[in-house]
Scaffold this motif. Sequence first.
Motif, mmCIF file in Angstrom:
data_model
loop_
_atom_site.group_PDB
_atom_site.id
_atom_site.type_symbol
_atom_site.label_atom_id
_atom_site.label_comp_id
_atom_site.label_asym_id
_atom_site.label_seq_id
_atom_site.Cartn_x
_atom_site.Cartn_y
_atom_site.Cartn_z
ATOM 1 N N CYS A 131 -12.907 4.354 3.645
ATOM 2 C CA CYS A 131 -13.793 3.356 3.060
ATOM 3 C C CYS A 131 -14.062 2.251 4.078
ATOM 4 O O CYS A 131 -13.323 2.069 5.048
ATOM 5 N N SER A 132 -15.105 1.494 3.839
ATOM 6 C CA SER A 132 -15.421 0.391 4.747
ATOM 7 C C SER A 132 -14.423 -0.744 4.546
ATOM 8 O O SER A 132 -13.716 -0.812 3.538
ATOM 9 N N ASP A 133 -14.386 -1.641 5.516
ATOM 10 C CA ASP A 133 -13.513 -2.809 5.388
ATOM 11 C C ASP A 133 -13.884 -3.635 4.160
ATOM 12 O O ASP A 133 -13.010 -4.194 3.487
ATOM 13 N N GLU A 134 -15.161 -3.698 3.863
ATOM 14 C CA GLU A 134 -15.623 -4.460 2.711
ATOM 15 C C GLU A 134 -15.154 -3.815 1.408
ATOM 16 O O GLU A 134 -14.729 -4.514 0.466
ATOM 17 N N GLU A 135 -15.224 -2.496 1.330
ATOM 18 C CA GLU A 135 -14.761 -1.786 0.129
ATOM 19 C C GLU A 135 -13.257 -1.930 -0.048
ATOM 20 O O GLU A 135 -12.769 -2.095 -1.173
ATOM 21 N N GLU A 137 -11.414 -4.444 1.060
ATOM 22 C CA GLU A 137 -11.167 -5.836 0.682
ATOM 23 C C GLU A 137 -11.469 -6.058 -0.798
ATOM 24 O O GLU A 137 -10.731 -6.771 -1.499
ATOM 25 N N ALA A 138 -12.520 -5.435 -1.287
ATOM 26 C CA ALA A 138 -12.922 -5.624 -2.681
ATOM 27 C C ALA A 138 -11.928 -5.030 -3.664
ATOM 28 O O ALA A 138 -11.919 -5.395 -4.855
ATOM 29 N N ARG A 164 -5.053 -0.206 10.129
ATOM 30 C CA ARG A 164 -6.102 -0.920 9.388
ATOM 31 C C ARG A 164 -5.639 -1.265 7.979
ATOM 32 O O ARG A 164 -5.847 -2.395 7.503
ATOM 33 N N ALA A 168 -4.871 -5.040 6.281
ATOM 34 C CA ALA A 168 -5.467 -5.492 5.025
ATOM 35 C C ALA A 168 -4.389 -5.889 4.020
ATOM 36 O O ALA A 168 -4.500 -6.914 3.338
ATOM 37 N N HIS A 172 -3.189 -9.955 2.471
ATOM 38 C CA HIS A 172 -3.051 -10.336 1.065
ATOM 39 C C HIS A 172 -1.583 -10.530 0.673
ATOM 40 O O HIS A 172 -1.279 -10.662 -0.519
#
Length: 424
Positions: A131-135, A137-138, A164, A168, A172
């Motif tokens: 998945c993308s970094d944005e996905e 993160e979401a 990666r 992430a 968090h």
Amino acid sequence: MKLETKCLHAGYEPQNGEPRQIPIVQSTTFKYDTSEDMGKLFDLEASGYFYTRLQNPTNDAVAAKIAALEGGTAAMLTSSGQAANFYAVFNICSCGDHVVACSTIYGGTFNLFSVTMKRMGIEFTFVEPDCSDEELEAAFRPNTKAVFGETIANPALTILDIERFAKAAHAHGVPLIVDNTFATPVLCRPFEWGADIITHSTTKYMDGHASAVGGCIVDSGKFDWNAYADKYPGLTTPDESYHGITYTQRFGLEGAYITKATAQLMRDFGSIQAPQHAFLLNLGLESLPLRMERHSENALAVAEFLEKHPKVSWVNYAGLPSSPYHALAEKYLPKGCCGVVSFGVKGGRDAAGVFMKSLKLGMIATHVADARTCVLHPASSTHRQMNDAELAAAGVGPDLIRLSVGIENKEDILADLEQALASI
């Protein structure tokens, strides 16, 4: 010691006149001279053994060996890989918490997370490993307590970008838990890439001979639970079931997580690995480096053969340059990509059934990752509880065949595949 030497010597050092091999302590209980002596064990004030449901000397020696192989500070054996994954998550999660997990994980683990633990009030959000970094993160929430993935997914064979996902997770304030079953520490050591906790189904390559079911959890000892004390009260506040002990204070970051898992979860759930199984597991560990080299060598030859065969529609093996995960494999798995190859035959599910029935050397079995070549159709067996959408998300199509390449002579394996494909 180098890893190959640790496989033989770590975890147990016989003294003068003691057994050279790890002894099987086949006893439920242990004798003490006074109640006070035993009481210190129940209060976690002294080390020792009082009941095999919690700890056993044979198990501890083998767990110490696996911890040394992974580069961790503490480990515990469990009765199965499923138990290891459950304990690893439940040790830091409770009702109302949330976990981010890869969608391509083993079907049994997916069901454990999405059904059973969901009924316990723990929610999981599943993301694709690429998945993308944005996905990614979401997917996180304020109540997220962990991230979970598999080094090499079973049976999708996707490769987790450990670095990666660790970055992430740490952004968090949560640990990354990695199931390293297919890679084993011979091919990949996730702690070196930022993972915090490692699990194994020791039933697979570690045992290597389909003789004993088991699991293992290893802690890196590096995640700072105290820095996020409000998220992990089970580790950072007094445990009233053990007279107010605070695990991080008493056992430090190196021992708090595994001690809590042993003292609380193993005490209450009792999914201990039998000492006899631990003994058999240790025999498998002694030859693990030799076998993983042979498994990987044979599997690459099989993948190259299948990729060129006219009756094969696709092949998934990260060791192939054509694989979308080849670059990640070169980074995380430079010594080989294990012995599991997935592929599809032209003709779909029906043709897969004919092919599997026609194998003579390879056997149809629910098992995977042992010395003998075996084959499975996951959509109708290990993943049959999933619907089509879930199968697609997990990377397990109806035509997927999971081939676990053994350590037989590769020419015999290739000949068996050739004659079985000819039957389609």
